[in-house]
Enzyme design. Structure first.
Site, PDB file in Angstrom:
ATOM      1  N   LYS A  91      -5.118 -11.605   4.337  1.00  0.00           N
ATOM      2  CA  LYS A  91      -4.805 -11.232   2.964  1.00  0.00           C
ATOM      3  C   LYS A  91      -3.495 -11.917   2.575  1.00  0.00           C
ATOM      4  O   LYS A  91      -2.424 -11.584   3.091  1.00  0.00           O
ATOM      5  CB  LYS A  91      -4.656  -9.717   2.845  1.00  0.00           C
ATOM      6  CG  LYS A  91      -4.341  -9.235   1.442  1.00  0.00           C
ATOM      7  CD  LYS A  91      -5.476  -9.509   0.469  1.00  0.00           C
ATOM      8  CE  LYS A  91      -6.668  -8.621   0.711  1.00  0.00           C
ATOM      9  NZ  LYS A  91      -7.718  -8.777  -0.311  1.00  0.00           N
ATOM     10  N   HIS A 148     -17.867  -7.018   1.011  1.00  0.00           N
ATOM     11  CA  HIS A 148     -16.424  -6.780   0.944  1.00  0.00           C
ATOM     12  C   HIS A 148     -16.170  -5.281   1.028  1.00  0.00           C
ATOM     13  O   HIS A 148     -17.017  -4.469   0.644  1.00  0.00           O
ATOM     14  CB  HIS A 148     -15.901  -7.337  -0.389  1.00  0.00           C
ATOM     15  CG  HIS A 148     -14.585  -6.777  -0.817  1.00  0.00           C
ATOM     16  ND1 HIS A 148     -14.478  -5.632  -1.577  1.00  0.00           N
ATOM     17  CD2 HIS A 148     -13.320  -7.203  -0.593  1.00  0.00           C
ATOM     18  CE1 HIS A 148     -13.203  -5.390  -1.818  1.00  0.00           C
ATOM     19  NE2 HIS A 148     -12.485  -6.319  -1.239  1.00  0.00           N
ATOM     20  N   SER A 149     -15.016  -4.901   1.527  1.00  0.00           N
ATOM     21  CA  SER A 149     -14.669  -3.484   1.503  1.00  0.00           C
ATOM     22  C   SER A 149     -13.181  -3.308   1.271  1.00  0.00           C
ATOM     23  O   SER A 149     -12.368  -4.132   1.695  1.00  0.00           O
ATOM     24  CB  SER A 149     -15.062  -2.800   2.814  1.00  0.00           C
ATOM     25  OG  SER A 149     -14.143  -3.110   3.842  1.00  0.00           O
ATOM     26  N   HIS A 206       0.825  -1.196   0.000  1.00  0.00           N
ATOM     27  CA  HIS A 206       0.000   0.000   0.000  1.00  0.00           C
ATOM     28  C   HIS A 206       0.866   1.255   0.000  1.00  0.00           C
ATOM     29  O   HIS A 206       1.939   1.300   0.602  1.00  0.00           O
ATOM     30  CB  HIS A 206      -0.895   0.027   1.244  1.00  0.00           C
ATOM     31  CG  HIS A 206      -2.047  -0.915   1.165  1.00  0.00           C
ATOM     32  ND1 HIS A 206      -3.205  -0.723   1.883  1.00  0.00           N
ATOM     33  CD2 HIS A 206      -2.232  -2.058   0.467  1.00  0.00           C
ATOM     34  CE1 HIS A 206      -4.046  -1.705   1.629  1.00  0.00           C
ATOM     35  NE2 HIS A 206      -3.473  -2.527   0.760  1.00  0.00           N
ATOM     36  N   PRO A 213      -5.834 -14.713  -1.270  1.00  0.00           N
ATOM     37  CA  PRO A 213      -4.565 -14.375  -1.927  1.00  0.00           C
ATOM     38  C   PRO A 213      -4.701 -13.498  -3.177  1.00  0.00           C
ATOM     39  O   PRO A 213      -3.724 -13.341  -3.920  1.00  0.00           O
ATOM     40  CB  PRO A 213      -4.008 -15.754  -2.291  1.00  0.00           C
ATOM     41  CG  PRO A 213      -5.222 -16.582  -2.530  1.00  0.00           C
ATOM     42  CD  PRO A 213      -6.281 -16.072  -1.592  1.00  0.00           C
TER      43      PRO A 213
END
Length: 422
Positions: free
Chosen positions: A193, A320-321, A29, A222
């Site tokens: 994740k 989901h977000s 990120h 994944p």
């Protein structure tokens, strides 16, 4: 037209808020996550809120869409969707995709329409004195359950001090992260994740979570990083451990092959991300659980339509977000409250966020759930000072097109993105 509340314009405010160095299948990120806050104004002085993506192409389309919906009644949502679709087909706001960093075929019209639909429902609710969940058919639950979303992560972004979460690069780090999240928020489900470490290391991490949190449902996502054979191997090694495996491999055909051989159900927010992808996914039996995101499915009412289709074909459903702020969480909570067949705790990245644009108090996690707001509309109010501060952060930081792969290559030039990989 009914309702008599007409749109006079809308403000689109892009914001940037701090994001930790979270790792995923495409890199890491950026130091800031981007969102856009949509404020729809009306001739009756009522303003409605929406939240959406903020990459450059999506912002251009949002601003162009304001022109075609101005003058419309806030109750004519079907006509609004059609008008935006027609305008997009005419080329408004060309470029970009609205879901930076994600591989999805979801329709641009649905993504552009979604925040305006949420804002119009917010206005309708305020005008009628009703919460948005009532406009969606009524809440079937008072509290919406959410699950922890774990990430492999660096201690901090390069050149900066370590963040409060620290590093999580092995099973012990992942378990420590999960322990803090479950203690602080009471989450009763956990998603890791994946697609970051070698698959056998991620299997080890999930087994460590299973040992540390017996009885808590576990998921592994994944992000389509693995080959079919690797996906099947991981699924079999985690038989009896995972509640579901999300998007292990790219595409509906690959997912269908894994689904035939895996002992647990497959879920997806990638290979089934739009209405025109549903029929082929059902025919191929690619997934058993759809992880819906109202930002990409066209808002709250169209997400309820999706829920009905899932019910018809015996598919499970959850929400989901991505990284989101309070407006998005409020909309998601109202949707989940009004969705009878919500079979799994929803996803959220809320704990990773340290900045906000809504006034505190309307939304809070307790025992892993958020109580559905009962105030009119979405039940949240913008903190104008916070909105201005995060917009200024957007302006000064200069991030416009987040690129997780490019960023990790600046940190580690040897990084090689391979998908799918063994």
């Amino acid at each position: 037209m009914s309702g008599g509340i007409r749109i006079t314009g809308a403000d689109i405010t892009p914001v940037a808020f701090r994001d930790p160095a979270l790792l995923n299948a495409v890199g890491v990120h950026e130091p800031y996550a981007l969102r856009a806050i949509v404020e729809v104004r009306t001739d009756q002085g009522i303003t409605g809120l929406g939240e959406t993506y903020a990459d450059g192409g999506h912002l251009r389309r949002l601003r162009a869409a304001v022109e075609v919906i101005t003058g419309m009644d806030v109750h004519t949502l079907g006509g609004m969707h059609r008008r935006i679709s027609e305008a997009l087909n005419g080329g408004i706001g060309a470029g970009g995709h609205g879901l930076t960093g994600s591989a999805t075929g979801s329709g641009a019209a649905d993504r552009v329409f979604a925040p305006f639909e949420v804002a119009c429902l917010d206005i309708q609710g305020k005008a009628a004195g009703l919460p948005v969940s009532d406009l969606l058919g009524g809440a079937v639950r008072e509290c919406v359950p959410f699950g922890a979303h774990l990430f492999y992560k660096r201690a901090g972004h390069p050149g900066r001090e370590p963040d409060e979460w620290g590093a999580a690069l092995d099973p012990d780090g992942i378990v420590a992260q999960a322990r803090r999240m479950t203690e602080d928020y009471g989450f009763g489900a956990i998603t890791l994740k994946g697609g970051v470490m070698p698959p056998e290391e991620e299997v080890e991490a999930v087994r460590a979570l299973h040992k540390a949190f017996p009885g808590i449902p576990l998921r592994l996502d994944p992000n389509a990083a693995w080959t079919v054979e690797t996906s099947v191997r991981v699924a079999r090694e985690l038989d009896g451990v995972l509640e579901y495996l999300a998007d292990p491999t790219p595409g509906q055909r690959g997912m269908a092959e894994v689904a035939r051989r895996a002992p647990m159900p497959l879920a997806s927010t990638m290979c089934v991300a739009a209405f025109d992808e549903l029929s082929s996914a059902v025919a191929r039996e690619s997934v058993r659980i759809v992880l819906a995101d109202h930002h990409s499915w066209g808002g709250l009412q169209r997400s309820l339509l999706l829920a009905g289709i899932c019910r018809t074909f015996g598919l499970g459903l959850s929400l989901h977000s991505d990284s989101h702020l309070g407006v998005g969480l409020a909309a998601m909570t109202h949707l989940a409250a009004a969705t009878p067949d919500l079979a799994y705790a929803c996803g959220t990245r809320w704990p990773w966020k340290s900045e906000e644009v809504v006034v505190p108090g309307a939304l809070a996690f307790a025992d892993g759930a958020v109580r559905v707001p009962t105030a009119p509309g979405l039940g949240v109010e913008l903190d104008r000072d916070a909105l201005a501060r995060l917009h200024e952060q957007y302006v000064t930081r200069g991030l416009r097109e987040p690129d997780g792969t490019g960023r990790i290559r600046r940190i580690d030039p040897s990084y090689e993105r391979r998908s799918p990989r063994r």
